[in-house]
Design a protein around this motif. Structure first.
Motif, PDB file in Angstrom:
ATOM      1  N   ARG A 137      33.635  -9.486  99.223  1.00 58.02           N
ATOM      2  CA  ARG A 137      34.362 -10.445  99.323  1.00 58.02           C
ATOM      3  C   ARG A 137      34.674 -11.799  98.446  1.00 58.02           C
ATOM      4  O   ARG A 137      35.742 -12.612  98.512  1.00 58.02           O
ATOM      5  N   ASN A 138      33.538 -12.050  98.018  1.00 53.66           N
ATOM      6  CA  ASN A 138      33.420 -13.361  97.507  1.00 53.66           C
ATOM      7  C   ASN A 138      33.192 -13.148  95.939  1.00 53.66           C
ATOM      8  O   ASN A 138      32.717 -14.227  95.130  1.00 53.66           O
ATOM      9  N   GLY A 139      33.813 -12.091  95.532  1.00 56.53           N
ATOM     10  CA  GLY A 139      33.804 -12.095  93.837  1.00 56.53           C
ATOM     11  C   GLY A 139      32.667 -11.308  93.333  1.00 56.53           C
ATOM     12  O   GLY A 139      32.774 -11.106  91.961  1.00 56.53           O
ATOM     13  N   PHE A 140      31.712 -10.756  94.041  1.00 59.19           N
ATOM     14  CA  PHE A 140      30.545 -10.225  93.201  1.00 59.19           C
ATOM     15  C   PHE A 140      30.951  -8.755  93.455  1.00 59.19           C
ATOM     16  O   PHE A 140      31.230  -8.090  94.455  1.00 59.19           O
ATOM     17  N   ASN A 141      30.999  -8.087  92.393  1.00 55.36           N
ATOM     18  CA  ASN A 141      31.163  -6.468  92.284  1.00 55.36           C
ATOM     19  C   ASN A 141      29.954  -5.616  92.259  1.00 55.36           C
ATOM     20  O   ASN A 141      30.092  -4.573  91.943  1.00 55.36           O
ATOM     21  N   ASP A 142      28.610  -6.453  92.280  1.00 60.30           N
ATOM     22  CA  ASP A 142      27.580  -5.967  91.645  1.00 60.30           C
ATOM     23  C   ASP A 142      26.503  -6.367  92.669  1.00 60.30           C
ATOM     24  O   ASP A 142      26.088  -7.595  92.592  1.00 60.30           O
ATOM     25  N   LEU A 143      26.062  -5.492  93.713  1.00 60.04           N
ATOM     26  CA  LEU A 143      25.082  -6.399  95.009  1.00 60.04           C
ATOM     27  C   LEU A 143      23.845  -6.827  94.195  1.00 60.04           C
ATOM     28  O   LEU A 143      23.355  -7.945  94.762  1.00 60.04           O
ATOM     29  N   SER A 144      23.471  -6.050  93.261  1.00 60.12           N
ATOM     30  CA  SER A 144      22.260  -6.668  92.553  1.00 60.12           C
ATOM     31  C   SER A 144      22.197  -7.900  91.979  1.00 60.12           C
ATOM     32  O   SER A 144      21.383  -8.882  92.062  1.00 60.12           O
ATOM     33  N   TYR A 145      23.507  -7.948  91.273  1.00 63.83           N
ATOM     34  CA  TYR A 145      23.773  -9.389  90.663  1.00 63.83           C
ATOM     35  C   TYR A 145      23.884 -10.670  91.648  1.00 63.83           C
ATOM     36  O   TYR A 145      23.553 -11.758  91.403  1.00 63.83           O
ATOM     37  N   PHE A 146      24.720 -10.093  92.709  1.00 66.45           N
ATOM     38  CA  PHE A 146      24.794 -11.045  94.018  1.00 66.45           C
ATOM     39  C   PHE A 146      23.548 -11.463  94.417  1.00 66.45           C
ATOM     40  O   PHE A 146      23.325 -12.904  94.548  1.00 66.45           O
ATOM     41  N   ILE A 147      22.659 -10.512  94.588  1.00 63.11           N
ATOM     42  CA  ILE A 147      21.130 -11.158  95.152  1.00 63.11           C
ATOM     43  C   ILE A 147      20.629 -11.896  94.133  1.00 63.11           C
ATOM     44  O   ILE A 147      19.938 -13.054  94.739  1.00 63.11           O
ATOM     45  N   ARG A 148      20.386 -11.484  92.816  1.00 65.05           N
ATOM     46  CA  ARG A 148      19.839 -12.293  91.901  1.00 65.05           C
ATOM     47  C   ARG A 148      20.418 -13.844  92.076  1.00 65.05           C
ATOM     48  O   ARG A 148      19.727 -14.870  91.747  1.00 65.05           O
ATOM     49  N   THR A 149      21.696 -13.765  91.853  1.00 65.53           N
ATOM     50  CA  THR A 149      22.448 -15.088  91.883  1.00 65.53           C
ATOM     51  C   THR A 149      22.390 -16.047  93.002  1.00 65.53           C
ATOM     52  O   THR A 149      21.979 -17.034  92.749  1.00 65.53           O
ATOM     53  N   PHE A 150      22.296 -15.430  94.148  1.00 69.68           N
ATOM     54  CA  PHE A 150      22.036 -16.025  95.387  1.00 69.68           C
ATOM     55  C   PHE A 150      20.613 -16.574  95.361  1.00 69.68           C
ATOM     56  O   PHE A 150      20.424 -17.809  95.758  1.00 69.68           O
ATOM     57  N   LYS A 151      19.690 -15.814  94.955  1.00 71.35           N
ATOM     58  CA  LYS A 151      18.328 -16.399  94.814  1.00 71.35           C
ATOM     59  C   LYS A 151      18.310 -17.477  93.898  1.00 71.35           C
ATOM     60  O   LYS A 151      17.421 -18.472  94.062  1.00 71.35           O
ATOM     61  N   LYS A 152      18.689 -17.217  92.717  1.00 71.50           N
ATOM     62  CA  LYS A 152      19.009 -18.474  91.770  1.00 71.50           C
ATOM     63  C   LYS A 152      19.187 -19.935  92.112  1.00 71.50           C
ATOM     64  O   LYS A 152      18.801 -21.113  92.256  1.00 71.50           O
ATOM     65  N   TYR A 153      20.488 -20.016  93.033  1.00 72.51           N
ATOM     66  CA  TYR A 153      21.056 -21.163  93.625  1.00 72.51           C
ATOM     67  C   TYR A 153      20.349 -21.521  95.046  1.00 72.51           C
ATOM     68  O   TYR A 153      20.425 -22.793  95.190  1.00 72.51           O
TER      69      TYR A 153
END
Length: 164
Positions: A137-153
């Motif tokens: 829903r927030n523009g991430f079409n790859d779950l693992s990339y979302f998790i990595r990016t979330f953890k980064k921020y």
């Protein structure tokens, strides 16, 4: 905004505020006098913009930044490209990256991802939707990339954020 070089300006401004705060007898005259003193310092030391052209250019750049930030705010959930972002303010991608970095001290994609993660945080804490749904829903079409990016921020995974 002021440096130690402009101590006299700070003292004058403080004197204005003190007079307005304490309101001693005749404070109005003190305030008016200090304003004259303030402008005397500003004009006497040339603490003003002499270049109206530069001011207009800066104003245009601020408007362009506002335009692209509005574009991101309304479209962050879509798969945005650098080309789309730069086109939203009629710039080439290369110039746009330099412009955006100068204005925000971050890359356009860092800003976009930060916006997406902030929205995801809000949804994680206010809904019972799954992490996958929120990521998509927030523009991430790859779950693992979302998790990595979330953890980064955020310094933690979305799952841990949702549980806390």
């Amino acid at each position: 905004h002021f440096t130690p070089v402009s101590e006299e300006i700070c003292a004058t401004v403080n004197s204005i505020f003190d007079a307005l705060w304490m309101r001693p007898s005749g404070y109005e005259m003190t305030v008016i006098g200090q304003f004259y003193h303030f402008f005397g310092i500003v004009f006497g030391n040339h603490y003003y913009l002499e270049s109206v052209t530069r001011t207009r250019r800066d104003y245009k750049r601020i408007l362009q930044l506002k335009q692209v930030l509005d574009f991101i705010e309304h479209n962050y959930a879509s798969p945005l490209t650098l080309q789309q972002l730069s086109s939203s303010v009629s710039m080439s991608p290369k110039y746009f990256c330099r412009f955006f970095s100068e204005m925000t001290h971050q890359t356009p994609m860092d800003y976009l991802n930060h916006q997406r993660i902030e929205q995801a945080c809000y949804q994680l804490s206010t809904t019972d939707d799954s992490i996958t749904e929120i990521a998509y829903r927030n523009g991430f079409n790859d779950l693992s990339y979302f998790i990595r990016t979330f953890k980064k921020y955020k310094g933690m995974t979305p799952g841990k954020y949702k549980r806390s």
